[in-house]
Design a protein around this motif. Structure first.
Motif, mmCIF file in Angstrom:
data_model
loop_
_atom_site.group_PDB
_atom_site.id
_atom_site.type_symbol
_atom_site.label_atom_id
_atom_site.label_comp_id
_atom_site.label_asym_id
_atom_site.label_seq_id
_atom_site.Cartn_x
_atom_site.Cartn_y
_atom_site.Cartn_z
ATOM 1 N N LEU A 146 0.835 -1.216 0.000
ATOM 2 C CA LEU A 146 0.000 0.000 0.000
ATOM 3 C C LEU A 146 0.861 1.253 0.000
ATOM 4 C CD1 LEU A 146 -2.694 -0.214 2.834
ATOM 5 C CD2 LEU A 146 -3.080 -0.077 0.361
ATOM 6 N N ALA A 147 0.395 2.294 -0.712
ATOM 7 C CA ALA A 147 1.016 3.615 -0.589
ATOM 8 C C ALA A 147 -0.094 4.627 -0.329
ATOM 9 C CB ALA A 147 1.773 3.977 -1.861
ATOM 10 N N LEU A 148 0.262 5.698 0.349
ATOM 11 C CA LEU A 148 -0.723 6.747 0.647
ATOM 12 C C LEU A 148 -0.620 7.879 -0.359
ATOM 13 C CD1 LEU A 148 -0.482 6.855 4.518
ATOM 14 C CD2 LEU A 148 -2.310 5.939 3.118
ATOM 15 N N ARG A 175 -0.495 0.979 -10.446
ATOM 16 C CA ARG A 175 -1.193 0.233 -11.508
ATOM 17 C C ARG A 175 -0.214 -0.571 -12.361
ATOM 18 N NH1 ARG A 175 -4.239 5.020 -11.424
ATOM 19 N NH2 ARG A 175 -2.794 5.996 -12.875
ATOM 20 N N SER A 176 0.862 0.104 -12.824
ATOM 21 C CA SER A 176 1.795 -0.562 -13.759
ATOM 22 C C SER A 176 2.487 -1.743 -13.090
ATOM 23 C CB SER A 176 2.856 0.434 -14.247
ATOM 24 O OG SER A 176 2.229 1.538 -14.830
ATOM 25 N N PHE A 177 2.962 -1.543 -11.867
ATOM 26 C CA PHE A 177 3.656 -2.628 -11.165
ATOM 27 C C PHE A 177 2.642 -3.652 -10.659
ATOM 28 C CE2 PHE A 177 8.237 -2.792 -10.029
ATOM 29 C CZ PHE A 177 8.275 -4.111 -9.608
ATOM 30 N N GLY A 178 1.449 -3.161 -10.325
ATOM 31 C CA GLY A 178 0.408 -4.050 -9.807
ATOM 32 C C GLY A 178 0.051 -5.124 -10.822
ATOM 33 N N TYR A 179 0.059 -4.750 -12.111
ATOM 34 C CA TYR A 179 -0.234 -5.734 -13.153
ATOM 35 C C TYR A 179 0.827 -6.841 -13.147
ATOM 36 C CZ TYR A 179 -0.193 -7.981 -17.640
ATOM 37 O OH TYR A 179 -0.137 -8.937 -18.612
ATOM 38 N N ASN A 190 -1.962 -1.332 -4.075
ATOM 39 C CA ASN A 190 -3.025 -0.322 -4.109
ATOM 40 C C ASN A 190 -2.542 0.981 -3.475
ATOM 41 O OD1 ASN A 190 -5.492 -1.964 -5.013
ATOM 42 N ND2 ASN A 190 -4.719 -3.209 -3.312
ATOM 43 N N THR A 191 -3.267 2.058 -3.782
ATOM 44 C CA THR A 191 -3.017 3.320 -3.079
ATOM 45 C C THR A 191 -4.301 3.745 -2.368
ATOM 46 O OG1 THR A 191 -3.505 4.535 -5.131
ATOM 47 C CG2 THR A 191 -1.198 4.167 -4.627
ATOM 48 N N MET A 246 -4.306 -2.858 -7.948
ATOM 49 C CA MET A 246 -4.158 -1.811 -8.966
ATOM 50 C C MET A 246 -5.200 -0.702 -8.803
ATOM 51 S SD MET A 246 -3.645 -4.448 -12.124
ATOM 52 C CE MET A 246 -3.459 -3.241 -13.417
ATOM 53 N N GLN A 247 -5.694 -0.517 -7.576
ATOM 54 C CA GLN A 247 -6.741 0.476 -7.342
ATOM 55 C C GLN A 247 -6.204 1.686 -6.573
ATOM 56 O OE1 GLN A 247 -9.829 -0.017 -8.667
ATOM 57 N NE2 GLN A 247 -8.840 -1.849 -9.473
#
Ligand SMILES: NC(=O)c1ccc[n+]([C@@H]2O[C@H](COP(=O)([O-])OP(=O)(O)OC[C@H]3O[C@@H](n4cnc5c(N)ncnc54)[C@H](O)[C@@H]3O)[C@@H](O)[C@H]2O)c1
Length: 276
Positions: A146-148, A175-179, A190-191, A246-247
């Motif tokens: 997670l990032a804020l 999103r890019s790394f999440g994929y 997610n953020t 990726m959200q």
């Protein structure tokens, strides 16, 4: 709280500076919910000493690191894996800093060295963290990272300055790394887009008090507090949110869906009456 949503989970929490920090509240709540973790912050931040209180309370080792340094990050991950005897389950990136904001440089008069530093500290550090974690195969399947972030990534808010650009990049990296991380290792990224909150970093933003009042009046549920952000983060670290990735998730009392509220309109009209 009686339930143990993070029982057996292990992680790393970056960015707890003092008891107002959002990462501090998340660490307290994660600990209450059964997690074990290490804490990391810059050597300068550690010299303030307050993080030692959190470390004692949560039985968490502190590992110094500048999050812009890949070798520092490698050390944080390897030491954490050594402490826990293997892979971990969650990582929190709660890091932000702009020298342009600190020095009062306006958005149409940016210092570009400061600008690059803002991007590196507040966004690229997240990519570095993810790349280090993936190369070291440090995260268990269904782990959660997670990032804020803040809504200035989508909407223009006076005074947020170059941090808005950093937050846009941060969310894009998720999103890019999440994929890739999801496809290859079932790891989630997610953020959380949090309401304005009174912290050291938040206090640096111009007009913060007015902004907090405005967003509170605009949000049907009112601003989300740091403690509420901690509750939500625990859910996102837990197995209850396994298919969320990726959200960018707004945790803001509804502010992001509003354009004008009754409370904000009433206040605005009052100031118009005073002007006339
Ligand atoms: N306070 C708000 O209104 C608000 C709203 C939405 C999102 N956020 C985000 O929440 C996150 C946490 O901020 P906060 O409000 O809790 O403030 P904070 O000042 O408590 O936390 C910011 C942290 O970043 C750390 N940091 C700065 N440079 C670093 C570096 N090079 N390497 C490692 N760590 C570094 C600081 O030491 C500090 O611990 C930030 O990403 C911020 O943008 C804050």
């Amino acid at each position: 709280m009686a339930c143990q949503l993070l029982n057996g989970k292990k992680g790393i929490i970056f960015g707890a500076l003092d008891s107002k920090s959002i990462a501090w509240k998340i660490a307290e709540r994660a600990y209450e919910q059964g997690a074990a973790f290490t804490l990391s912050n810059t050597p300068v931040a550690l010299r303030f000493g307050e993080i030692n209180l959190l470390s004692e309370k949560c039985h968490a080792e502190i590992i110094p690191a500048d999050a812009t340094s890949v070798s520092d990050l490698e050390h944080v991950f390897s030491r954490t894996m050594e402490i826990f005897g293997g892979k971990i389950d969650f990582v929190l990136h709660s890091i932000g800093m702009s020298m342009n904001v600190r020095k009062g440089r306006e958005y149409d008069d940016l210092d570009y060295d400061y600008f690059l530093k803002t991007i590196d500290v507040s966004a690229v550090s997240f990519h570095k963290m993810l790349q280090v974690a993936k190369k070291m195969d440090a995260i268990n399947e269904w782990g959660s990272i997670l990032a804020l972030t803040y809504i200035a990534a989508q909407r223009t808010l006076v005074g947020y300055n170059d941090m808005a650009d950093a937050k846009s990049l941060l969310e894009s990296i998720a999103r890019s790394f999440g994929y890739i991380y999801g496809r290859e290792k079932n790891v989630r990224i997610n953020t959380i887009s949090q309401s304005p909150t009174r912290t050291t970093a938040g206090g640096a933003i111009k007009g913060m008090e007015g902004l907090i009042d405005f967003t509170d009046r605009m949000s049907p549920l009112g601003n989300a507090t740091a403690d509420e952000c901690a509750d939500f983060s625990v859910v996102l670290f837990s197995d209850l949110s396994r298919k969320v990735t990726m959200q960018n998730i707004y945790h803001d009392g509804g502010f992001s869906s509003m354009a004008m509220s009754l409370k904000a309109m009433t206040q605005y009209n009052k100031s118009l009456d005073e002007d006339s």
